[in-house]
Write an enzyme that holds these catalytic residues in place. Structure first.
Site, PDB file in Angstrom:
ATOM      1  N   GLN A  70       0.793  -1.227   0.000  1.00 60.12           N
ATOM      2  CA  GLN A  70       0.000   0.000   0.000  1.00 60.12           C
ATOM      3  C   GLN A  70       0.828   1.282   0.000  1.00 60.12           C
ATOM      4  OE1 GLN A  70      -2.690  -1.822   3.232  1.00 60.12           O
ATOM      5  NE2 GLN A  70      -4.068  -0.434   2.179  1.00 60.12           N
ATOM      6  N   ARG A 106       4.349  -0.180  12.734  1.00 63.64           N
ATOM      7  CA  ARG A 106       3.999  -1.503  12.206  1.00 63.64           C
ATOM      8  C   ARG A 106       4.049  -1.453  10.680  1.00 63.64           C
ATOM      9  NH1 ARG A 106      -1.519  -3.601  10.935  1.00 63.64           N
ATOM     10  NH2 ARG A 106      -1.196  -5.790  10.437  1.00 63.64           N
ATOM     11  N   HIS A 152       1.048  -9.363   4.395  1.00 68.13           N
ATOM     12  CA  HIS A 152      -0.119  -8.468   4.387  1.00 68.13           C
ATOM     13  C   HIS A 152      -0.636  -8.374   2.934  1.00 68.13           C
ATOM     14  CE1 HIS A 152      -2.105  -4.780   6.453  1.00 68.13           C
ATOM     15  NE2 HIS A 152      -2.709  -4.940   5.282  1.00 68.13           N
ATOM     16  N   GLU A 198      -5.040 -10.337   8.952  1.00 69.33           N
ATOM     17  CA  GLU A 198      -6.462 -10.579   8.678  1.00 69.33           C
ATOM     18  C   GLU A 198      -6.774 -11.721   7.714  1.00 69.33           C
ATOM     19  OE1 GLU A 198      -7.839  -6.818   7.195  1.00 69.33           O
ATOM     20  OE2 GLU A 198      -8.137  -6.042   9.199  1.00 69.33           O
ATOM     21  N   ASN A 338      -7.556  -5.590  14.446  1.00 60.69           N
ATOM     22  CA  ASN A 338      -7.812  -4.475  13.531  1.00 60.69           C
ATOM     23  C   ASN A 338      -9.286  -4.130  13.662  1.00 60.69           C
ATOM     24  OD1 ASN A 338      -5.209  -4.894  12.747  1.00 60.69           O
ATOM     25  ND2 ASN A 338      -5.660  -5.516  10.658  1.00 60.69           N
ATOM     26  N   TYR A 340     -12.363  -1.386  13.079  1.00 62.24           N
ATOM     27  CA  TYR A 340     -12.811  -0.167  12.400  1.00 62.24           C
ATOM     28  C   TYR A 340     -14.289   0.124  12.636  1.00 62.24           C
ATOM     29  CZ  TYR A 340      -8.516  -0.168   9.632  1.00 62.24           C
ATOM     30  OH  TYR A 340      -7.208  -0.129   9.230  1.00 62.24           O
ATOM     31  N   GLU A 419      -4.737  -1.901  14.177  1.00 58.55           N
ATOM     32  CA  GLU A 419      -5.244  -0.911  13.213  1.00 58.55           C
ATOM     33  C   GLU A 419      -6.543  -0.310  13.735  1.00 58.55           C
ATOM     34  OE1 GLU A 419      -5.775  -2.253   9.151  1.00 58.55           O
ATOM     35  OE2 GLU A 419      -3.896  -3.381   9.222  1.00 58.55           O
ATOM     36  N   TRP A 473      -6.533  -0.629  -1.628  1.00 60.13           N
ATOM     37  CA  TRP A 473      -6.994  -1.841  -2.319  1.00 60.13           C
ATOM     38  C   TRP A 473      -8.042  -1.535  -3.389  1.00 60.13           C
ATOM     39  CZ3 TRP A 473      -3.144  -4.716  -1.172  1.00 60.13           C
ATOM     40  CH2 TRP A 473      -2.608  -4.747   0.111  1.00 60.13           C
ATOM     41  N   PHE A 481      -7.068   7.218   4.732  1.00 63.77           N
ATOM     42  CA  PHE A 481      -7.029   6.922   6.166  1.00 63.77           C
ATOM     43  C   PHE A 481      -5.858   7.612   6.856  1.00 63.77           C
ATOM     44  CE2 PHE A 481      -9.612   3.312   4.801  1.00 63.77           C
ATOM     45  CZ  PHE A 481     -10.429   3.057   5.889  1.00 63.77           C
TER      46      PHE A 481
HETATM   47  C1  BGC Z   1      -6.358  -3.724   6.203  1.00 68.83           C
HETATM   48  C2  BGC Z   1      -5.670  -2.554   5.551  1.00 68.83           C
HETATM   49  C3  BGC Z   1      -6.700  -1.614   4.972  1.00 68.83           C
HETATM   50  C4  BGC Z   1      -7.607  -1.127   6.088  1.00 68.83           C
HETATM   51  C5  BGC Z   1      -8.662  -0.123   5.670  1.00 68.83           C
HETATM   52  C6  BGC Z   1      -7.574  -3.350   7.011  1.00 68.83           C
HETATM   53  O1  BGC Z   1      -8.522  -4.333   6.917  1.00 68.83           O
HETATM   54  O2  BGC Z   1      -5.440  -4.450   6.973  1.00 68.83           O
HETATM   55  O3  BGC Z   1      -4.785  -3.042   4.583  1.00 68.83           O
HETATM   56  O4  BGC Z   1      -6.122  -0.564   4.275  1.00 68.83           O
HETATM   57  O5  BGC Z   1      -8.277  -2.232   6.617  1.00 68.83           O
HETATM   58  O6  BGC Z   1      -9.566  -0.670   4.800  1.00 68.83           O
END
Ligand code: BGC
Length: 517
Positions: A70, A106, A152, A198, A338, A340, A419, A473, A481
């Site tokens: 990335q 990281r 990754h 993940e 991770n 979100y 994350e 991606w 982000f």
């Molecule tokens: C991933 C990252 C991705 C981020 C935001 C995570 O699931 O590890 O590679 O950029 O989410 O979508």
């Protein structure tokens, strides 16, 4: 005389330049102050949480995350080949991390940069090794702890062409070889390792929904050229878990003692909450958790898939032999989370679900999804403020929720939030408005994490995703982000306002809040 005139002109020019520079610096400073004040005004009294570094235990890591594909390469316009040219600018990036006061970074190792082809050639690319050596040395020199993700998402194309990547058990040995190459060269200095990023999300987006290459799926999940969405994700995860187990065994036997390092895995860890108070939906929320993060973590802690999955799945769920169960049991020293977002969960066993309102709800009534429909909306209202990512909403309490879930289910095994981050809806043209939201996001998520820590959760670090805007991606460069912007022309790194907050919070021990004092 001419000489004198040109010297005077030169002096005038440089004074003017200096004045302009000063005006620019003052303007940047003033505008950042204004944003902070503005953000204070936007937050309601109830949301004004002051969160301080001292709310976290001594030695707690504050870091930022990236991944090789990335950020690493040089621009061409269509893929991660663009990215941020971290490959040439890594020293500048390390200085940035240092200047923010972060104590950890990281990053992941690019498989094909280190091993351009299959194991049988035994070809190690020394230039790749040198690159990572230099990153590690320079981080350590500045007191920043490297957290290394071995894999990754990116692997050499040859592995896909020869045997179909993670769908083949041959991938396990290829991964172990890659991991061993990393341990051999870096385990004398790297203390924190994560084998795979993940596996659960990778299996979903690649083999279930067909959104990531090699884009395999079957209806109702999508219309790919080939694939089987009900089975292939299970096979891919099975191979990733065994690859993890074998790499960890090797690490513990031969490399761990070098610096007494630790090794874990990172999982995509959504929080789920029942859509209604009905028992079926509450059970659906539990099932969703089991079919997501616990799908990875139960085998690595207890040696087998979650009972919630085994209850419904028949022979399509691969099984572990007794040696494999032994290999996997207790094969993580920590869990990388991770996190979100949080979603509502609705049962699809006892009631009918509409499963085609978005690409992420397709197939909710299938076993591979645990017969759970997940959504970010209830009666037309979002569960939290929407972000740039359709399935991510701002629900800070979800952080405490998922950490508590992990704490209970895995007997408070050490955790790192590897994350957590905010992507703005829209294109961030209105940078200031988006910055305020990003500041707010991290503030509230940190506060929620601090609450979980106060309640006894053994969390040892928090990593912002991401250090800089990067190749997101399937969303390309549209979703941002980062806490640094990347100028698309020059690739210069430009701090977003959130960086000033990070600095104040970490270096001056100021509260992470939006009031200027
Ligand atoms: C991933 C990252 C991705 C981020 C935001 C995570 O699931 O590890 O590679 O950029 O989410 O979508």
């Amino acid at each position: 005389m001419e000489k004198h005139v040109s010297a005077v002109a030169e002096r005038g020019r440089s004074q003017k330049q200096k004045r302009m520079e000063n005006i620019k610096i003052t303007w940047v400073f003033v505008s950042h102050c204004l944003i902070l004040l503005l953000s204070a005004a936007i937050l309601s009294a109830e949301e004004q949480v002051d969160i301080r570094r001292s709310d976290f235990p001594h030695g707690f890591f504050f870091g930022a995350s990236t991944s090789a594909y990335q950020v690493c390469n040089i621009a061409d316009g269509t893929s991660g080949d663009i990215a941020n040219d971290h490959y040439h600018r890594y020293m500048e990036d390390i200085e940035i991390i240092h200047s923010l006061g972060l104590t950890a970074y990281r990053f992941s190792i690019s498989w094909s940069r280190v091993l351009p082809s299959m194991r049988e050639t035994w070809w190690v690319n020394q230039a790749g090794i040198n690159f990572y050596n230099s990153i590690i040395d320079n981080l350590l020199l500045r007191g920043i702890q490297p957290f290394v993700t071995i894999f990754h998402n990116d692997y050499p194309q040859e592995l896909e062409d020869r045997f179909g990547g993670w769908l083949s058990s041959l991938m396990q040995e290829e991964f172990v070889h890659f991991a061993e190459t990393c341990f051999k060269h870096f385990a004398d200095r790297v203390k924190y390792w994560m084998t795979i990023n993940e596996p659960n999300l990778l299996a979903e987006v690649t083999y279930e929904r067909g959104l990531f290459p090699p884009a395999r799926c079957s209806p109702p999940f999508g219309h790919c050229a080939s694939g089987n969405s009900d089975v292939e994700p299970l096979i891919a995860v099975h191979n990733m878990l065994l690859a993890h187990g074998k790499a960890v065994k090797l690490y513990r036997e031969q490399y761990k003692s070098k610096v007494n390092g630790v090794i874990g895995i990172t999982v995509c860890a959504y929080m789920y909450t029942a859509l209604t108070d009905f028992k079926d939906d509450k059970e659906a929320a539990n099932r969703a958790l089991a079919f997501n993060a616990a799908w990875m973590l139960d085998p690595l802690v207890f040696g087998d898939y979650p009972p919630e999955m085994k209850r419904y799945h028949g022979s399509e769920l691969p099984s572990f032999s007794s040696e494999e169960r032994e290999l996997l049991r207790d094969s993580i020293d920590f869990m990388g989370i991770n996190h979100y977002g949080t979603l509502y969960a609705k049962d699809c066993i006892h009631s009918h679900c509409i499963c085609n309102d978005s690409v992420y709800t397709l197939g909710s009534d299938r076993l591979i999804r645990g017969f759970v429909y997940t959504t970010g909306e209830r009666n037309g209202f979002p569960i939290g403020e929407p972000t740039g990512m359709s399935q991510f909403f701002v629900v800070p309490r979800g952080m405490e929720g998922i950490v508590n879930y992990m704490k209970e289910r895995y007997h408070n095994k050490p955790m790192f939030v590897t994350e957590n981050g905010y992507s703005s809806p829209g294109n961030e043209d209105d940078i200031y408005q988006h910055d305020v939201k990003r500041i707010h996001y991290h503030q509230l998520y940190l506060a929620s994490l601090a609450q979980a820590v106060r309640n006894g959760a053994d969390v040892r670090g928090y990593f912002i995703w991401s250090l800089m805007d990067n190749f997101e991606w399937s969303s390309g460069y549209a979703l941002k982000f980062g806490i640094y912007r990347i100028d698309p022309q020059t690739l210069n790194r430009i701090p977003k306002t959130v960086c000033y907050l990070v600095q104040r919070f970490l270096e001056q021990f100021q509260p992470w809040c939006c009031r200027i004092v």
